[in-house]
Design a protein around this motif. Sequence first.
Motif, PDB file in Angstrom:
ATOM      1  N   ALA A 333       0.844  -1.193   0.000  1.00  0.00           N
ATOM      2  CA  ALA A 333       0.000   0.000   0.000  1.00  0.00           C
ATOM      3  C   ALA A 333       0.882   1.246   0.000  1.00  0.00           C
ATOM      4  O   ALA A 333       1.899   1.302   0.698  1.00  0.00           O
ATOM      5  CB  ALA A 333      -0.920   0.005   1.211  1.00  0.00           C
ATOM      6  N   GLU A 334       0.480   2.250  -0.781  1.00  0.00           N
ATOM      7  CA  GLU A 334       1.184   3.524  -0.821  1.00  0.00           C
ATOM      8  C   GLU A 334       0.405   4.566  -0.031  1.00  0.00           C
ATOM      9  O   GLU A 334      -0.827   4.613  -0.067  1.00  0.00           O
ATOM     10  CB  GLU A 334       1.327   4.000  -2.277  1.00  0.00           C
ATOM     11  N   ALA A 335       1.117   5.449   0.687  1.00  0.00           N
ATOM     12  CA  ALA A 335       0.472   6.502   1.475  1.00  0.00           C
ATOM     13  C   ALA A 335      -0.475   7.316   0.587  1.00  0.00           C
ATOM     14  O   ALA A 335      -0.176   7.562  -0.584  1.00  0.00           O
ATOM     15  CB  ALA A 335       1.544   7.414   2.072  1.00  0.00           C
ATOM     16  N   PRO A 336      -1.644   7.667   1.131  1.00  0.00           N
ATOM     17  CA  PRO A 336      -2.048   7.593   2.545  1.00  0.00           C
ATOM     18  C   PRO A 336      -2.569   6.235   2.984  1.00  0.00           C
ATOM     19  O   PRO A 336      -3.032   6.100   4.114  1.00  0.00           O
ATOM     20  CB  PRO A 336      -3.160   8.633   2.626  1.00  0.00           C
ATOM     21  N   LEU A 337      -2.561   5.229   2.097  1.00  0.00           N
ATOM     22  CA  LEU A 337      -2.962   3.888   2.503  1.00  0.00           C
ATOM     23  C   LEU A 337      -1.828   3.272   3.312  1.00  0.00           C
ATOM     24  O   LEU A 337      -0.657   3.407   2.956  1.00  0.00           O
ATOM     25  CB  LEU A 337      -3.283   3.039   1.273  1.00  0.00           C
ATOM     26  N   ARG A 338      -2.175   2.565   4.396  1.00  0.00           N
ATOM     27  CA  ARG A 338      -1.155   2.045   5.300  1.00  0.00           C
ATOM     28  C   ARG A 338      -0.858   0.575   5.060  1.00  0.00           C
ATOM     29  O   ARG A 338       0.289   0.148   5.051  1.00  0.00           O
ATOM     30  CB  ARG A 338      -1.571   2.252   6.754  1.00  0.00           C
ATOM     31  N   TRP A 339      -1.922  -0.240   4.932  1.00  0.00           N
ATOM     32  CA  TRP A 339      -1.725  -1.677   4.722  1.00  0.00           C
ATOM     33  C   TRP A 339      -2.823  -2.233   3.838  1.00  0.00           C
ATOM     34  O   TRP A 339      -3.848  -1.583   3.609  1.00  0.00           O
ATOM     35  CB  TRP A 339      -1.644  -2.444   6.041  1.00  0.00           C
ATOM     36  N   ILE A 340      -2.577  -3.448   3.344  1.00  0.00           N
ATOM     37  CA  ILE A 340      -3.545  -4.129   2.482  1.00  0.00           C
ATOM     38  C   ILE A 340      -3.603  -5.598   2.865  1.00  0.00           C
ATOM     39  O   ILE A 340      -2.597  -6.197   3.252  1.00  0.00           O
ATOM     40  CB  ILE A 340      -3.161  -3.974   0.984  1.00  0.00           C
ATOM     41  N   VAL A 370      -8.461   4.924  -7.334  1.00  0.00           N
ATOM     42  CA  VAL A 370      -7.511   3.907  -6.901  1.00  0.00           C
ATOM     43  C   VAL A 370      -6.691   3.428  -8.087  1.00  0.00           C
ATOM     44  O   VAL A 370      -7.241   3.149  -9.161  1.00  0.00           O
ATOM     45  CB  VAL A 370      -8.241   2.719  -6.244  1.00  0.00           C
ATOM     46  N   GLU A 371      -5.374   3.346  -7.901  1.00  0.00           N
ATOM     47  CA  GLU A 371      -4.475   2.895  -8.963  1.00  0.00           C
ATOM     48  C   GLU A 371      -3.637   1.713  -8.487  1.00  0.00           C
ATOM     49  O   GLU A 371      -3.135   1.707  -7.362  1.00  0.00           O
ATOM     50  CB  GLU A 371      -3.550   4.029  -9.399  1.00  0.00           C
ATOM     51  N   PHE A 372      -3.516   0.720  -9.374  1.00  0.00           N
ATOM     52  CA  PHE A 372      -2.610  -0.403  -9.157  1.00  0.00           C
ATOM     53  C   PHE A 372      -1.407  -0.195 -10.076  1.00  0.00           C
ATOM     54  O   PHE A 372      -1.590   0.039 -11.279  1.00  0.00           O
ATOM     55  CB  PHE A 372      -3.298  -1.728  -9.489  1.00  0.00           C
ATOM     56  N   ARG A 373      -0.210  -0.289  -9.506  1.00  0.00           N
ATOM     57  CA  ARG A 373       1.002  -0.047 -10.289  1.00  0.00           C
ATOM     58  C   ARG A 373       1.940  -1.240 -10.189  1.00  0.00           C
ATOM     59  O   ARG A 373       2.061  -1.865  -9.138  1.00  0.00           O
ATOM     60  CB  ARG A 373       1.717   1.214  -9.805  1.00  0.00           C
ATOM     61  N   GLN A 374       2.601  -1.516 -11.296  1.00  0.00           N
ATOM     62  CA  GLN A 374       3.586  -2.593 -11.348  1.00  0.00           C
ATOM     63  C   GLN A 374       4.754  -2.093 -12.192  1.00  0.00           C
ATOM     64  O   GLN A 374       4.576  -1.662 -13.332  1.00  0.00           O
ATOM     65  CB  GLN A 374       2.960  -3.846 -11.960  1.00  0.00           C
ATOM     66  N   LYS A 375       5.935  -2.104 -11.605  1.00  0.00           N
ATOM     67  CA  LYS A 375       7.128  -1.542 -12.249  1.00  0.00           C
ATOM     68  C   LYS A 375       6.907  -0.099 -12.698  1.00  0.00           C
ATOM     69  O   LYS A 375       7.329   0.307 -13.778  1.00  0.00           O
ATOM     70  CB  LYS A 375       7.563  -2.411 -13.430  1.00  0.00           C
ATOM     71  N   GLY A 376       6.205   0.664 -11.859  1.00  0.00           N
ATOM     72  CA  GLY A 376       5.964   2.059 -12.145  1.00  0.00           C
ATOM     73  C   GLY A 376       4.872   2.338 -13.156  1.00  0.00           C
ATOM     74  O   GLY A 376       4.533   3.498 -13.418  1.00  0.00           O
ATOM     75  N   LYS A 377       4.279   1.327 -13.702  1.00  0.00           N
ATOM     76  CA  LYS A 377       3.238   1.480 -14.726  1.00  0.00           C
ATOM     77  C   LYS A 377       1.866   1.227 -14.100  1.00  0.00           C
ATOM     78  O   LYS A 377       1.684   0.274 -13.340  1.00  0.00           O
ATOM     79  CB  LYS A 377       3.484   0.491 -15.861  1.00  0.00           C
ATOM     80  N   VAL A 378       0.897   2.089 -14.409  1.00  0.00           N
ATOM     81  CA  VAL A 378      -0.470   1.892 -13.926  1.00  0.00           C
ATOM     82  C   VAL A 378      -1.110   0.759 -14.721  1.00  0.00           C
ATOM     83  O   VAL A 378      -1.248   0.837 -15.938  1.00  0.00           O
ATOM     84  CB  VAL A 378      -1.305   3.179 -14.070  1.00  0.00           C
ATOM     85  N   ILE A 379      -1.479  -0.310 -14.024  1.00  0.00           N
ATOM     86  CA  ILE A 379      -2.090  -1.460 -14.701  1.00  0.00           C
ATOM     87  C   ILE A 379      -3.595  -1.517 -14.502  1.00  0.00           C
ATOM     88  O   ILE A 379      -4.289  -2.259 -15.200  1.00  0.00           O
ATOM     89  CB  ILE A 379      -1.450  -2.787 -14.228  1.00  0.00           C
ATOM     90  N   ALA A 380      -4.108  -0.718 -13.550  1.00  0.00           N
ATOM     91  CA  ALA A 380      -5.554  -0.642 -13.329  1.00  0.00           C
ATOM     92  C   ALA A 380      -5.858   0.645 -12.589  1.00  0.00           C
ATOM     93  O   ALA A 380      -5.091   1.070 -11.709  1.00  0.00           O
ATOM     94  CB  ALA A 380      -6.056  -1.842 -12.540  1.00  0.00           C
ATOM     95  N   SER A 381      -6.968   1.273 -12.938  1.00  0.00           N
ATOM     96  CA  SER A 381      -7.372   2.512 -12.298  1.00  0.00           C
ATOM     97  C   SER A 381      -8.892   2.570 -12.247  1.00  0.00           C
ATOM     98  O   SER A 381      -9.562   2.250 -13.231  1.00  0.00           O
ATOM     99  CB  SER A 381      -6.824   3.722 -13.055  1.00  0.00           C
ATOM    100  N   VAL A 411       3.141  -5.524  -6.751  1.00  0.00           N
ATOM    101  CA  VAL A 411       2.100  -4.585  -7.170  1.00  0.00           C
ATOM    102  C   VAL A 411       1.836  -3.635  -6.006  1.00  0.00           C
ATOM    103  O   VAL A 411       1.677  -4.077  -4.860  1.00  0.00           O
ATOM    104  CB  VAL A 411       0.807  -5.339  -7.529  1.00  0.00           C
ATOM    105  N   SER A 412       1.795  -2.331  -6.307  1.00  0.00           N
ATOM    106  CA  SER A 412       1.472  -1.350  -5.273  1.00  0.00           C
ATOM    107  C   SER A 412       0.094  -0.779  -5.552  1.00  0.00           C
ATOM    108  O   SER A 412      -0.339  -0.665  -6.699  1.00  0.00           O
ATOM    109  CB  SER A 412       2.518  -0.219  -5.235  1.00  0.00           C
ATOM    110  N   VAL A 413      -0.598  -0.433  -4.462  1.00  0.00           N
ATOM    111  CA  VAL A 413      -1.945   0.137  -4.547  1.00  0.00           C
ATOM    112  C   VAL A 413      -1.903   1.519  -3.924  1.00  0.00           C
ATOM    113  O   VAL A 413      -1.454   1.678  -2.787  1.00  0.00           O
ATOM    114  CB  VAL A 413      -2.965  -0.749  -3.818  1.00  0.00           C
TER     115      VAL A 413
END
Length: 417
Positions: A333-340, A370-381, A411-413
């Motif tokens: 999870a990326e701030a402001p999200l803390r955990w997933i 909400v965005e999902f990123r993988q290797k810096g690329k947005v894979i879902a929004s 994957v980061s959210v």
Amino acid sequence: MTNGQVLTPAVLIIGAGPSGLRAAAELAPKVKGEVLVLERESAAGGIPRHSDHPGYGIRDMGKFISGPKYAKILLDRATAAGARIETNAMVTDWAGPRSVNVTMPAGRVRVDADVVILATGARERPRPARLIPGDRGQGTYTTGHLQNIVHLKHGKVGKRAVIVGAELVSWSAAVTLQHAGCKTVLMTTEYPKPDAYSFFSGPGKIMFGTKVATRTRITNIFGKPNVQGVEIENLDTKERQVIECDTVILTGDWIPDNELARAAGLDIDTASKAPVVDASLRTSAPGVFAIGNMLHPVDTADVAALDGAAVADNVVKYLAGERAKGVGIRLTAEAPLRWIAPSMLHRNDSAPPRGRLLLWSDEYVPFPQVEFRQKGKVIASKRLMWPAAPGRVFRVPSDMLRGIDWEAGPVSVGIAR
């Protein structure tokens, strides 16, 4: 049961709260061998059994009932399904990968199981962990301690209370205080708005005549031998004032009951302090699963129970020989999200319970993108029509994961600004 006895159930469930009891009810008819539930307290049911107010059973039973009634239904269903429930049973340590030592009134026994499900729940941090200075007079409680005193032991507290927190559980504490004849004179929260849903906080302020002081914190508790008041500070102006009270209730600020998970050497998420699980609720140890509020503290009891329903099919698959496929991909999870939660994915995972990823936000964000990123690329929004808000679990549809690249790493959210 005798001292030194060895029990060999097919499935051992540690914790008889909503998630553990629901898992037991689902599994008992489906597995060969015994489903054994161990509960360290003197009665099964978890937190709901001493939350004597309505609001339970909505998502999983389609009911709107009190906590004790909800707990009884879960217990009755588990025992009717054939599960064995043992109370006053404290799991003290591990004796093997899926083996534990247990202390009970009859003595010490060992349990060797084919599968272990951790359903130990979460607890509110007490005063020392919150670093609140001042006197150590009597009258400071967590919500759980308060409800235990009032609803189970029929004891008394004071007459004027300050509640730390403005979450759903904070209003639950206010209900208990009212039942005990104690007025809630103030709720204090560091966030810029009450943490609970407006559906609860709006009517709650009217019903209890309670002021909610946002962007404030307690800087001192004073009074000996009993609490006499608190000092609160406005985080923006730094102004301080004293509120007279004889009771302080510390709500929220949850942490998983993770001691057994740590003792087993399971991978622990550094943000939530919960065991790392995949969407099938498997931990890093083969044959050990984790469910309920030890993964997403603190969610409602019915959502925790639905974890118990979801894990049953995955346990059956494990007993039939299915294992996690591949090395897995971490979710962060990326701030402001803390955990997933779940925070791991495998190719052969089932969908997570209710098709939702559960997250915690440290900021209020209305209609978040909400965005999902993988290797810096947005894979879902996707823009969601509900807020990310402190004090309650933020739910994201898990079908946003369909576009992940299994070879591209974590994957980061996050939330688009």
